[in-house]
Design a protein around this motif. Structure first.
Motif, PDB file in Angstrom:
ATOM      1  N   ARG A  59       0.858  -1.188   0.000  1.00  0.00           N
ATOM      2  CA  ARG A  59       0.000   0.000   0.000  1.00  0.00           C
ATOM      3  C   ARG A  59       0.888   1.231   0.000  1.00  0.00           C
ATOM      4  N   PRO A  60       0.689   2.150  -0.938  1.00  0.00           N
ATOM      5  CA  PRO A  60       1.487   3.386  -0.913  1.00  0.00           C
ATOM      6  C   PRO A  60       1.358   4.085   0.442  1.00  0.00           C
ATOM      7  N   GLY A  61       2.473   4.630   0.891  1.00  0.00           N
ATOM      8  CA  GLY A  61       2.476   5.329   2.179  1.00  0.00           C
ATOM      9  C   GLY A  61       2.824   4.436   3.345  1.00  0.00           C
ATOM     10  N   ARG A  62       2.838   3.139   3.090  1.00  0.00           N
ATOM     11  CA  ARG A  62       3.138   2.219   4.197  1.00  0.00           C
ATOM     12  C   ARG A  62       4.529   1.619   4.053  1.00  0.00           C
ATOM     13  N   THR A  63       4.981   0.964   5.117  1.00  0.00           N
ATOM     14  CA  THR A  63       6.243   0.228   5.074  1.00  0.00           C
ATOM     15  C   THR A  63       5.930  -1.250   5.154  1.00  0.00           C
ATOM     16  N   LEU A  64       6.529  -2.007   4.270  1.00  0.00           N
ATOM     17  CA  LEU A  64       6.389  -3.457   4.424  1.00  0.00           C
ATOM     18  C   LEU A  64       7.766  -4.050   4.643  1.00  0.00           C
ATOM     19  N   TRP A  65       7.789  -5.249   5.191  1.00  0.00           N
ATOM     20  CA  TRP A  65       9.073  -5.893   5.486  1.00  0.00           C
ATOM     21  C   TRP A  65       9.310  -7.032   4.520  1.00  0.00           C
ATOM     22  N   ALA A  66      10.508  -7.044   3.985  1.00  0.00           N
ATOM     23  CA  ALA A  66      10.927  -8.147   3.125  1.00  0.00           C
ATOM     24  C   ALA A  66      12.276  -8.624   3.639  1.00  0.00           C
ATOM     25  N   GLY A  67      12.679  -9.790   3.227  1.00  0.00           N
ATOM     26  CA  GLY A  67      13.967 -10.284   3.714  1.00  0.00           C
ATOM     27  C   GLY A  67      14.478 -11.458   2.915  1.00  0.00           C
ATOM     28  N   VAL A  68      15.729 -11.751   3.152  1.00  0.00           N
ATOM     29  CA  VAL A  68      16.345 -12.909   2.509  1.00  0.00           C
ATOM     30  C   VAL A  68      16.472 -13.999   3.565  1.00  0.00           C
TER      31      VAL A  68
END
Lengths: 291, 204
Positions: A59-68
């Motif tokens: 969602r624009p404006g939000r932070t999401l978490w990604a990872g390896v």
């Protein structure tokens, strides 16, 4: 003729059906894991890497978490941000569309590796190196690829370098709901967060004294500790292979650390993690008091 | 009598080694003397090179960080460049028997030929005594000693801690920097860095 069927024919058909069902399930599973991508297993790589996201939509404006997510063969390890005496930490170079910004890796608490005169800090078995990704622009299309180029070194008695280019695709959320749509990896992200070091409790008073070839790290207001280990954030500060001696002192404890034989520069402060057994790990930073 | 003297000298040397190994070599201080045998059976001591610059290079031919500098020809180029200027370049192999990077004299000489390497000598240190004396941690780990016997550099070969040969071009080579500055009578601007590489495969 199979349709007349003997018992063994029936058994074959049942097992064939099982096979097909398994295949179907596996296919569905693979199709369903849009929030992850895996490198094809390379022989003797000793590490399998997967790019995973905590949410299925952005969602624009939000932070999401990604990872390896690193799956390591038994006995093999990768390194913490300060790798210790040898090795190098993995590097993740995010390749993102404009409007997406990746933050720094949040490193889980490492373990001490090695017994001899060369001691390192890192991870075995499985570890997720996660980073926040902010979606700063409202004008982004969908789906959006999240690409990461990872270079790492994986070691046991020997070291093997590796490189992986990983990609996942995320769609923009259409829903109006503010609640995030978690992916199947949510639990892993939560489990990893639980391993992050915590800020130092405000009741603690930490000081460092320099005494000969030792630093005395004192923590007051923490109560007694049954186990304590210091992981330095900076290289060339302490001898990584030296034993760390714990002693209780008043309402706290003291940890004796051997100074690095080869300091890279004058040590003005000690920064790092203090790991207190089951109580968890704490981020500490304290100036070294002048002698 | 000669034999007894040689034995006494050897014992004195071992005692000296044990004393000096209580603390590793430290930048700005006298580099500890050593005696070691090279891949041609020749004995080398640090003291015999008094008046010359000496580079110590810890190696493990199968470590990917070491391979980066040999397969690219970078290490050989450095060895040629500096030995041509009178520097004594001693490569040290401290891998224990059975560990990665352990070499016999015959193996090592074949490898030097194959890689077209040009150190002054390769010191075989399977017991790790020399490695521990200098507290060498990684391969490569580089030491530069000036003509007065002072350790003027210890640490990484350059500022790109990777296994990628494409990173060599444009890297700041700390060994060349230390030698260049010191030979020009200047203080070494980066006397200690974190050496990068594989851990030295010591016996313990």
């Amino acid at each position: 003729m199979w349709h007349r069927g003997s018992f063994s024919d029936a058994a074959t058909r049942v097992s064939l059906l099982c096979w097909l069902l398994t295949l179907l399930c596996v296919s569905v599973f693979l199709l369903g894991t849009q929030a992850s991508a895996q490198t094809p297993p390379a022989p003797q790589s000793h590490a399998q890497l997967q790019l995973v996201a905590e949410e299925t939509f952005f969602r624009p404006g939000r932070t999401l978490w990604a990872g390896v997510l690193f799956h390591l063969d038994s006995g093999w390890h990768i390194y913490w941000q300060n790798p210790g005496d040898s090795g190098e930490p993995p590097k993740i170079r995010w390749d993102l569309q404009s409007g997406f910004q990746a933050g720094a890796i949040r490193w889980p608490v490492p373990m001490r590796l090695g017994k001899g005169s060369v001691v390192d800090y890192g991870y075995e078995d499985e570890v997720l190196l996660m980073a926040p990704i902010r979606i700063v622009s409202p004008k982004v299309g969908s789906p959006v690829p999240i690409d990461a180029e990872v270079s790492y070194i994986v070691c046991r008695e020997i070291c093997i370098p590796g490189k992986a280019r990983l990609s996942i695709s995320l769609r923009r959320s259409k829903g109006r709901s503010r609640a995030p749509d978690f992916s199947e990896w949510r639990e892993l992200f939560e489990r990893t967060r639980a391993q992050f070091p915590k800020p130092m409790p405000s009741a603690w008073q930490v000081s460092v004294a320099s005494k000969g070839n030792e630093f005395i790290l004192s923590v007051r207001g923490a109560g007694a500790a049954s186990a304590a280990a210091f992981f330095p954030l900076d290289p060339g500060v302490i001898e990584n292979s030296a034993p760390q001696n714990l002693a209780s002192s008043g309402n706290g404890f003291q940890l004796t650390l051997r100074k690095s034989e080869q300091p890279l520069k004058p040590v003005v402060s000690l920064r790092g993690l203090l790991v207190l057994g089951a109580s968890g790990a704490f981020e500490i930073s304290a100036p070294v008091a002048k002698q | 009598m000669k034999r007894a003297l040689a034995t006494m000298a050897a014992l004195a040397f071992i005692a000296a080694l044990m004393v000096s190994s209580a603390r590793a070599a430290r930048v700005g201080e006298h580099a500890p003397d050593f005696t070691a045998t090279d891949s041609n059976g020749k004995t080398h001591t640090l003291s015999e090179y008094a008046g010359k610059y000496v580079v110590l290079e810890w190696t493990n031919r199968d470590c990917p960080f070491t391979r980066k500098h040999y397969e690219s020809g970078n290490m050989q180029r450095l060895q040629r460049e500096w030995t041509a200027k009178g520097v004594i370049w001693l490569t040290v192999a401290s891998s224990a028997p059975g560990a990665q990077g352990y070499v016999t004299a015959t193996d090592e000489n074949a490898y030097l030929k194959q890689e077209n390497a040009a150190p002054t000598a390769v010191l075989l240190d399977p017991t790790g005594a020399l490695g521990h004396l200098y507290d060498a941690k990684t391969t490569p780990d580089m030491f530069v000693i000036d003509p007065h016997g002072i350790l003027i550099y210890e640490g990484a070969i350059d500022d790109r801690p990777t296994t990628d040969a494409s990173d060599i071009s444009g890297a700041k080579n700390y060994v060349s920097l230390a030698l260049t500055e010191s030979m020009a009578g200047k203080p070494v601007s980066e006397p200690a860095t974190r050496s990068y590489g594989c851990g030295v495969k010591y016996k313990d």
